[in-house]
Design an enzyme around this catalytic site. Structure first.
Site, PDB file in Angstrom:
ATOM      1  N   HIS A 292     -30.482  22.062  30.002  1.00  0.00           N
ATOM      2  CA  HIS A 292     -30.938  23.365  29.501  1.00  0.00           C
ATOM      3  C   HIS A 292     -32.229  23.854  30.166  1.00  0.00           C
ATOM      4  O   HIS A 292     -32.328  24.993  30.609  1.00  0.00           O
ATOM      5  CB  HIS A 292     -31.176  23.308  27.984  1.00  0.00           C
ATOM      6  CG  HIS A 292     -30.023  22.761  27.203  1.00  0.00           C
ATOM      7  ND1 HIS A 292     -28.718  23.018  27.523  1.00  0.00           N
ATOM      8  CD2 HIS A 292     -29.972  21.970  26.091  1.00  0.00           C
ATOM      9  CE1 HIS A 292     -27.916  22.421  26.653  1.00  0.00           C
ATOM     10  NE2 HIS A 292     -28.658  21.762  25.784  1.00  0.00           N
TER      11      HIS A 292
ATOM     12  N   LYS B 184     -21.783  18.580  28.157  1.00  0.00           N
ATOM     13  CA  LYS B 184     -22.893  17.802  28.660  1.00  0.00           C
ATOM     14  C   LYS B 184     -23.156  16.634  27.707  1.00  0.00           C
ATOM     15  O   LYS B 184     -22.776  16.752  26.544  1.00  0.00           O
ATOM     16  CB  LYS B 184     -24.148  18.674  28.805  1.00  0.00           C
ATOM     17  CG  LYS B 184     -24.738  19.123  27.449  1.00  0.00           C
ATOM     18  CD  LYS B 184     -26.204  19.282  27.488  1.00  0.00           C
ATOM     19  CE  LYS B 184     -26.934  18.072  27.044  1.00  0.00           C
ATOM     20  NZ  LYS B 184     -27.360  18.007  25.644  1.00  0.00           N
TER      21      LYS B 184
ATOM     22  N   ARG C 263      -8.200  10.447  16.939  1.00  0.00           N
ATOM     23  CA  ARG C 263      -7.511   9.205  16.559  1.00  0.00           C
ATOM     24  C   ARG C 263      -7.228   9.121  15.076  1.00  0.00           C
ATOM     25  O   ARG C 263      -6.406   8.323  14.646  1.00  0.00           O
ATOM     26  CB  ARG C 263      -8.347   8.006  16.994  1.00  0.00           C
ATOM     27  CG  ARG C 263      -8.263   7.767  18.500  1.00  0.00           C
ATOM     28  CD  ARG C 263      -9.090   6.584  18.899  1.00  0.00           C
ATOM     29  NE  ARG C 263     -10.464   6.757  18.438  1.00  0.00           N
ATOM     30  CZ  ARG C 263     -11.435   5.873  18.624  1.00  0.00           C
ATOM     31  NH1 ARG C 263     -11.180   4.752  19.244  1.00  0.00           N
ATOM     32  NH2 ARG C 263     -12.645   6.110  18.192  1.00  0.00           N
TER      33      ARG C 263
ATOM     34  N   LYS D 243     -38.413  17.223  19.723  1.00  0.00           N
ATOM     35  CA  LYS D 243     -37.830  17.287  18.385  1.00  0.00           C
ATOM     36  C   LYS D 243     -38.961  17.152  17.370  1.00  0.00           C
ATOM     37  O   LYS D 243     -40.040  16.656  17.683  1.00  0.00           O
ATOM     38  CB  LYS D 243     -36.806  16.176  18.195  1.00  0.00           C
ATOM     39  CG  LYS D 243     -35.615  16.323  19.144  1.00  0.00           C
ATOM     40  CD  LYS D 243     -34.314  15.937  18.485  1.00  0.00           C
ATOM     41  CE  LYS D 243     -33.136  16.089  19.428  1.00  0.00           C
ATOM     42  NZ  LYS D 243     -32.563  17.424  19.444  1.00  0.00           N
TER      43      LYS D 243
ATOM     44  N   GLU E  71     -37.859  22.110  18.833  1.00  0.00           N
ATOM     45  CA  GLU E  71     -36.930  21.986  17.708  1.00  0.00           C
ATOM     46  C   GLU E  71     -37.683  21.408  16.523  1.00  0.00           C
ATOM     47  O   GLU E  71     -38.561  20.558  16.702  1.00  0.00           O
ATOM     48  CB  GLU E  71     -35.794  21.050  18.075  1.00  0.00           C
ATOM     49  CG  GLU E  71     -34.936  21.560  19.203  1.00  0.00           C
ATOM     50  CD  GLU E  71     -33.707  20.673  19.391  1.00  0.00           C
ATOM     51  OE1 GLU E  71     -32.686  20.966  18.764  1.00  0.00           O
ATOM     52  OE2 GLU E  71     -33.808  19.684  20.124  1.00  0.00           O
TER      53      GLU E  71
ATOM     54  N   LYS F  19     -26.082  31.730  25.841  1.00  0.00           N
ATOM     55  CA  LYS F  19     -26.943  32.441  24.887  1.00  0.00           C
ATOM     56  C   LYS F  19     -27.228  33.851  25.400  1.00  0.00           C
ATOM     57  O   LYS F  19     -27.485  34.056  26.586  1.00  0.00           O
ATOM     58  CB  LYS F  19     -28.271  31.681  24.691  1.00  0.00           C
ATOM     59  CG  LYS F  19     -28.096  30.400  23.889  1.00  0.00           C
ATOM     60  CD  LYS F  19     -29.435  29.762  23.605  1.00  0.00           C
ATOM     61  CE  LYS F  19     -29.271  28.364  23.030  1.00  0.00           C
ATOM     62  NZ  LYS F  19     -29.193  28.298  21.594  1.00  0.00           N
TER      63      LYS F  19
END
Ligand code: BG6
Length: 496
Positions: free
Chosen positions: A248, A156, A56, A346, A224, A190
């Protein structure tokens, strides 16, 4: 096939037109355009192909090209790009300002780019919020831009539960045939994830012992070190279960657990994966506390650097989980009694993804061992970083001094055996869409079966008011995660 390290080989593709909706967004600038540049640099993108970014924002082609280059430098620090190389690539890059969600927007700018090019493979990539997939698909059709062979790529998450996933699949499916819909789970692109199938089914050693008779349990960790950061607002509506497990982690579980497919055709493999998803034992309000753990990071330190807690990043208190651990049971002959422990989070100690196949203890030890006994044979499949496959075995420590035992790995470290640069998953996936290889993408029934299982957990958490335990940033998650395995007399394997 060769036993020596070989140079990468690229499968040529015919000229194509790729339209990226959401072109000025994070996914496009961070992943898609840099991946396309790499494919171009390797000579895989024919000169007559066009990449048309749509969003946009008001921008000229030139401004979009500059933004793309700046983003490349930002997200791929350390990679050099030659000016002449970039301008040659950028000459195939265009930009169109368009509100693709609005039914009365003017699509003529995009149509002009595609006009007279019906013979080229056409791909629409929706790097947009999933709630917009239906409307944009309908508008593509209404604008007359869908050619008979057009393909559409959906990122996703497909929805936030089974009902919304079905709505999205219905809406997109009313415009595009299932064979034209490419649902991305970038883990399937991967290198090491692709190798799981090869490892299991193209070596005679493993398949006879790949079952609960020989395997004690499987652990899958996707850790992570980053936090929710500037995605916190989106992430707060999702949480680790929807963001990582529904897609995943379950894809990894399927590839480890599935029966041997009779060939590698996309539907043959997807048929096997879906059987695993259907065999997952439902998690209910009755057992949810025993088989799942929710966590949320608080303040801490990652790699010695202080890190804020999730609520601070978000700017408010929240119940959303940034960590989840699950004991998953697959109710079939192969896996009866051998659970799959999944954990993802995380702001954990480090970024690493690993699958551990832990074999059963030996029946009887020939030597006296300490309290813990002999360590079991383990296969450690390191997906990222430092990709490797290790088989941990007990061996005799060489030299005098009697029977001293050591636990050492037979190590297939990719960096030592293969010279190639591993392409980013998106490089492989983008080219797979252009070639029409559906094998790396999720079929509708797979996505929905995964949601069905995850919906059960979400409902059980809600009914049970399962708390999200706090864990310090930079740790392995809440203590309850260790207790999940401890209850079964097991522990997470965190390296030797
Ligand atoms: C995405 C999730 O799908 O995968 C992110 O939405 C996550 O939250 C990312 O950070 C992890 O991908 P990778 O390739 O870095 O392991």
């Amino acid at each position: 096939m060769t036993d020596a390290a070989s140079a990468p080989q690229f499968i040529p593709v015919s000229a194509f037109d790729l339209v990226v909706f959401g072109a000025a967004g994070d996914l496009s600038l961070r992943k898609l355009i840099p991946s396309l540049f790499h494919r171009w640099r390797d000579g895989q993108i024919p000169a007559e192909s066009k990449i048309v970014g749509v969003s946009r924002s008001e921008m000229s082609d030139e401004a979009f090209r500059t933004l793309a280059l700046e983003s490349f430098h930002k997200f791929r620090p350390g990679e050099t790009v030659d000016d002449s190389e970039w301008s040659a690539f950028a000459s195939q890059l265009f930009y169109v300002e368009l509100d693709a969600v609005s039914a009365d927007a003017d699509w003529s700018g995009l149509a002009a780019h595609l006009s007279g090019r019906q013979d080229k493979q056409r791909v629409f990539y929706l790097a947009l919020a999933p709630g917009l997939y239906g409307a944009v698909s309908a508008n593509i059709d209404r604008a007359g831009l869908k050619t008979p062979g057009s393909r559409i790529v959906l990122e996703k998450p497909i929805g936030k539960d089974l009902a919304s996933a079905r709505d999205i699949n219905d809406a997109v499916g009313s415009v595009f045939e299932e064979e034209a819909i490419f649902r991305i789970d970038h883990y399937l692109g991967k290198e090491t994830v692709q190798n799981l199938t090869v490892l299991r089914f193209m070596n005679s050693l493993f398949e006879p012992v790949w079952n609960a008779n020989a395997i004690d349990h499987v652990e899958i960790t996707v850790a992570e070190s980053i936090g929710a950061g500037n995605r916190a607002d989106y992430y707060d509506t999702s949480g680790a279960l929807r963001d990582m497990v529904q897609n995943h982690m379950l894809q990894l579980l399927c590839l480890v657990a599935m029966e041997p497919p009779f060939d590698l055709e996309p539907d043959t493999v997807r048929d096997e994966k879906i059987k695993v998803l259907r065999a997952l034992r439902p998690i209910t309000e009755q057992n949810v506390r025993n088989v799942t753990v929710r966590g949320q990071y608080g303040e801490g330190a990652v790699s010695g650097e202080p890190a804020p807690g999730y609520a601070d990043e978000l700017g408010r208190a929240s119940e959303t989980e940034t960590f989840v651990a699950i004991k998953a049971s697959i109710d079939n002959w192969r896996w009866k009694g051998a659970p799959f422990y999944l954990r993802t989070g995380k702001r954990m100690r480090a970024r690493y993804s690993e699958i551990i196949i832990q074999f059963k203890d030996i029946a009887h030890s020939l030597v006296k061992t300490g309290k813990g006994g002999l360590p079991p044979t383990r296969m450690v499949i390191r997906l990222q970083p430092d990709e490797s496959v290790k088989l941990l075995l007990v061996t005799k420590d060489p030299g005098p001094g009697g029977m001293r035992l050591r636990y050492v790995p037979l190590n297939l470290a990719y960096a030592e055996h293969f010279e190639a640069r591993y392409p980013d998953a998106y490089e492989r996936l983008l080219m797979a869409v252009v070639r029409g290889d559906l094998g790396l993408f999720m079929r509708r029934d797979e996505v929905e079966a995964a949601w069905r299982w995850v919906d059960g957990i979400l409902a059980a958490w809600k009914a049970d008011e399962t708390p999200a335990y706090s864990y310090p940033a930079g740790s392995d998650g809440p203590a309850q995660s260790a207790m999940l395995l401890d209850r079964d007399g097991r522990e997470w394997y965190d390296g030797q």
